[in-house]
Scaffold this active site. Structure first.
Site, short mmCIF file in Angstrom:
data_model
loop_
_atom_site.label_atom_id
_atom_site.label_comp_id
_atom_site.label_asym_id
_atom_site.label_seq_id
_atom_site.Cartn_x
_atom_site.Cartn_y
_atom_site.Cartn_z
N SER A 80 0.82 -1.22 0.00
CA SER A 80 0.00 0.00 0.00
C SER A 80 0.85 1.25 0.00
O SER A 80 0.32 2.35 -0.22
CB SER A 80 -0.85 0.04 1.27
N HIS A 106 -0.80 -2.69 -7.39
CA HIS A 106 -1.53 -2.36 -6.16
C HIS A 106 -3.05 -2.42 -6.39
O HIS A 106 -3.62 -1.53 -7.02
CB HIS A 106 -1.09 -0.96 -5.68
N GLU A 160 -3.30 0.23 -9.23
CA GLU A 160 -2.19 1.17 -9.49
C GLU A 160 -0.99 0.36 -9.96
O GLU A 160 -0.67 -0.67 -9.35
CB GLU A 160 -1.81 1.92 -8.21
N ASN A 220 -3.49 6.05 -1.77
CA ASN A 220 -3.29 6.11 -0.32
C ASN A 220 -2.65 7.42 0.15
O ASN A 220 -2.78 7.80 1.31
CB ASN A 220 -2.47 4.91 0.17
#
Ligand SMILES: CC(=O)CC(=O)SCCNC(=O)CCNC(=O)[C@H](O)C(C)(C)COP(=O)(O)OP(=O)(O)OC[C@H]1O[C@@H](n2cnc3c(N)ncnc32)[C@H](O)[C@@H]1OP(=O)(O)O
Ligand SMILES: NC(=O)C1=CN([C@@H]2O[C@H](COP(=O)(O)OP(=O)(O)OC[C@H]3O[C@@H](n4cnc5c(N)ncnc54)[C@H](OP(=O)(O)O)[C@@H]3O)[C@@H](O)[C@H]2O)C=CC1
Length: 293
Positions: free
Chosen positions: A121, A142, A154, A192
């Site tokens: 993450s 991701h 991602e 994130n």
């Protein structure tokens, strides 16, 4: 030439690992799941079975596709069982030393041309790649939680990731019927970097008594049209993962605006990690979730 991916290994049979195995199997890949604890692999397989059954009952997957996909997923009790995978996606706990150790071990068993990916993450893809013998064949893939329902992935290139690896990853993500966004290798990437400070701020809002768990979540759901309130989402992600991401942002960008809320630290220290431990900002042990503050 980009490597054609047929067999995928997944390390870590937690909520993300089982979601990744789920979508790979439905897309026609052979999948092997490994976890440090073989019981976790078994419970991961049971979760996949249940989640695919939900999709069948909603009519988004046929029963036949479910049976075929389930038959494509195998247990890898040892990392050696992943030896002939074309791509291995690491999705273990968000701790750099755990991930580095996994990658170092994997390099000893995989073919030299096999690709390595991390579902981290927040942690630097360049640094993780440096723990391997193939930084050019290493990439961040991701996924978002819950993997079977979320469209975005991602893709994060490390400094050494080569074009063929990037191309293979794009083809892989597209075959999963997902859409990718390319992010540069900076702490916590795009989603994130934006989402976790918002969640951390929601926890500060609770810590400072501006609102209760219930009012904060209600405010953001009904006032900003978020599908989940930020505290509900934090419990869903896992408070250990939320804290780990904030620590990476705080250390990596050296800005006090990323300071993890002390209340988040306290919940993690108590082992109240959210839904996965049945208690976080809500208590999930009863019939419906009850706020813990
Ligand atoms: C931390 C990181 O590194 C990155 C991240 O992932 S950050 C987190 C990103 N994710 C989010 O922000 C999620 C925010 N929440 C949402 O978008 C929505 O609440 C949601 C998509 C999770 C659910 O949507 P919803 O509208 O509440 O549910 P709905 O669409 O009615 O139903 C979803 C169905 O899928 C099912 N479902 C849930 N998880 C599932 C899974 N893993 N597999 C298959 N089905 C699943 C649900 O059980 C539900 O079925 P039922 O209605 O039969 O119970
Ligand atoms: N939760 C989320 O919303 C998202 C998380 N991620 C990332 O995905 C990764 C996994 O997160 P998530 O699935 O939520 O976490 P979970 O805690 O649900 O699962 C992690 C799994 O990894 C296992 N594990 C730990 N160490 C090892 C090891 N050395 N070898 C093999 N398995 C190991 C754990 O086993 P045990 O429990 O026995 O330690 C556990 O089964 C993290 O990097 C996280 O940041 C990415 C996107 C979204």
């Amino acid at each position: 030439m980009p490597l054609e991916i047929k067999k995928v290994g997944v390390i870590g049979a937690g909520q993300m690992g089982n979601g990744i195995a789920h979508v790979c199997a439905l897309a026609g890949y052979d999948v092997f799941i490994h976890d440090a604890d073989p019981d976790r692999i078994r419970s991961g397989l049971a979760t996949i079975n249940g989640n695919m059954a939900k999709q069948v009952s909603k009519g988004t997957v046929t029963e036949e596709a479910r049976q075929v996909a389930l038959a494509r997923i195998g247990m890898a009790e040892r990392t050696e069982d992943l030896a002939d995978c074309d791509l291995v996606i690491e999705s273990a706990t968000e701790k750099e030393e755990v991930k580095r150790k996994i990658f170092t071990g994997l390099c000893q068993v995989l073919r030299p041309d096999a690709l390595l990916a991390s579902n981290t993450s927040s942690i630097s893809i360049t640094r993780l790649a440096a723990a391997t013998d193939r930084p050019e064949r290493f990439i961040g893939i991701h996924f978002m939680n819950p993997v079977p329902l979320m469209e975005l992935v991602e893709l994060v290139r490390g400094i050494a990731t080569d074009d063929d690896t990037f191309e293979s990853s794009k083809q892989f993500v597209t075959r999963l019927h997902k859409t990718y966004a390319v992010a540069e290798d900076f702490p916590a990437f795009i989603v994130n970097r934006i989402l976790l400070p918002m969640i951390n701020e929601a926890i500060y809002t609770l810590y400072e008594g501006v609102g209760s768990v219930d009012s904060i979540d209600r405010a953001m759901k009904l006032g900003a049209n978020h599908p989940m309130g930020p505290l509900q989402l934090a419990d869903f992600i896992g408070l250990d993962t939320c804290l780990a991401v904030m620590q990476v942002l705080h250390e990596g960008l050296a800005d006090s605006k990323y300071r993890p809320c002390p209340l988040l630290v306290k919940y993690v220290e108590a082992g109240w990690l959210g839904r996965k431990t049945q208690r976080g900002f809500y208590d999930y042990r009863g019939e419906k979730p009850v706020p813990t503050r």
